[in-house]
Write an enzyme that holds these catalytic residues in place. Structure first.
Site, PDB file in Angstrom:
ATOM      1  N   THR A  40       0.835  -1.299  -0.005  1.00 16.64           N
ATOM      2  CA  THR A  40       0.027  -0.045  -0.032  1.00 16.64           C
ATOM      3  C   THR A  40       0.921   1.208   0.165  1.00 16.64           C
ATOM      4  OG1 THR A  40      -1.825  -1.127   1.270  1.00 16.64           O
ATOM      5  CG2 THR A  40      -1.790   1.200   1.398  1.00 16.64           C
ATOM      6  N   HIS A  43       2.161   1.911  -3.386  1.00 13.39           N
ATOM      7  CA  HIS A  43       1.177   2.611  -4.225  1.00 13.39           C
ATOM      8  C   HIS A  43       0.817   4.042  -3.919  1.00 13.39           C
ATOM      9  CE1 HIS A  43       0.102  -1.322  -5.848  1.00 13.39           C
ATOM     10  NE2 HIS A  43      -0.370  -1.681  -4.760  1.00 13.39           N
TER      11      HIS A  43
END
Ligand code: ZN
Length: 348
Positions: A40, A43
């Site tokens: 995450t 990203h």
């Protein structure tokens, strides 16, 4: 304090000085000692379409952490958490009033707020979260191990969906969560534990964590792997931890009739499924997200307490420890994929 911040919309992160956060009456303030990098976070750094649609900068990022409580809000019930406690943090802050929350299924809250995604996170000297999101750790859990309870919880939540005693288990994807799930499958009594990936570095970690057979699917098929093990009927349970459509197709093609599949790996985009096989083989497919609050946390704490083998296998997932000041290097290592879990040390 220092904080790793997404200053505005677009790629990149900056380590800058920001004001220390202050908690409300039901919050705790935690001095962060260790923090783990997650996909995450990559990203968010890269600013992919998901990040662009989800984040509202400026934001302190990071959600996997272990630290020491330095302030406790005045309305936090006595005896729950105290200054000086060493804690890990549950990164999903739930509303407490939706149907699932009221039913005690907080991991299914429809109003979940993510630490380091929707509110300021833990890649910083201090983080504030609700006291109810804290998991107090015993002294035998060292800071590095405490920092991986979030992904270990993903692995535990996924692996313990069904009894594994005597079952043949397939795990597709040998990232840190796949490797930890391998260790849990072994701990939970599986017969064969087969792990697939395209990275030999990651497969080596899975082998070290207890996989009976690791399969680099660029060189060997799962059919060949089954034959090598003397398996004739396919896998009873599969844990999908890659998010890769090719891995899912191979998985479905190698399940026993009545097989059960827990899906954790997030795909980049929708992909086709051989529904004919799912239907005629009566496969059960279940999506998994986050950790049960807090059943999963107690389960992992108890398993680590009773099994030094499992604890060592989980520790083996941590391949890199980097001072927080060298955060960019930590992100580069994580992005390379040639690693297990990368931990940033905020004490350095
Ligand atoms: Zn809720």
């Amino acid at each position: 304090m220092r904080a790793l911040v997404k200053p505005q919309a677009g790629p990149g992160l900056e380590l800058i000085e920001v004001a220390e956060p202050h908690g409300g009456p039901t919050d705790v303030k935690i001095r962060v000692l260790r923090a783990g990098l997650c996909g995450t976070d990559l990203h968010i750094q890269g600013w992919d379409p998901w990040a662009a649609a989800t984040l509202a900068p400026p934001l302190v990022v990071g959600h996997e952490f272990y630290g020491e409580v330095v302030e406790v809000g005045e309305d936090v019930p006595a005896g729950t958490v105290a200054v000086g406690d060493r804690v890990s943090g549950e990164g999903h802050v739930v509303c407490g009033h939706c149907r699932n929350c009221r039913a005690g299924r907080r991991h299914l809250c429809i109003n979940t707020i993510g630490v380091g995604v929707n509110r300021d996170g833990a890649f910083a000297d201090y983080v504030v979260i609700p006291a109810s999101n804290v998991y107090v750790q015993p002294p035998e859990i060292e800071p590095d191990l405490g920092a991986v309870f979030d992904p270990l919880g993903n692995a535990t939540h996924t692996a313990l969906q069904w009894s594994m005693v005597g079952e043949d288990v397939l795990i597709t994807g040998a990232g840190p969560i796949g490797v930890m799930a391998t260790a849990i499958a072994r701990h939970a009594g599986a017969r064969h534990v087969v792990v697939t990936d395209l990275s030999d570095v990651r497969l080596k970690l899975a082998a070290g964590a207890g996989a009976g057979l690791v399969v680099n699917t660029s060189r060997q098929t799962l059919r060949e792997a089954q034959a090598a093990l003397g398996m004739r009927e396919g896998f009873d349970i599969a844990l999908e931890m890659s998010g890769a459509s090719a891995a899912v197709a191979e998985l479905i093609d190698n399940m026993n009739h009545g097989g059960r599949v827990a899906m954790l790996g997030l795909p980049k985009q929708p992909y086709p499924i051989d529904w004919g096989k799912v239907i005629t083989h009566m496969l059960t497919i279940k999506g998994i997200y986050g950790r049960e609050m807090f059943d999963t946390w107690y389960a992992m704490g108890a398993m680590l307490q009773t099994s030094p083998t499992l604890a060592d296998a989980v520790r083996s997932v941590i391949t890199h420890r980097v001072p927080a000041a060298q955060w960019a290097e930590a992100f580069d290592i994580a992005r390379s994929g040639q690693c297990g879990k990368v931990i940033m040390n905020w004490e350095d």
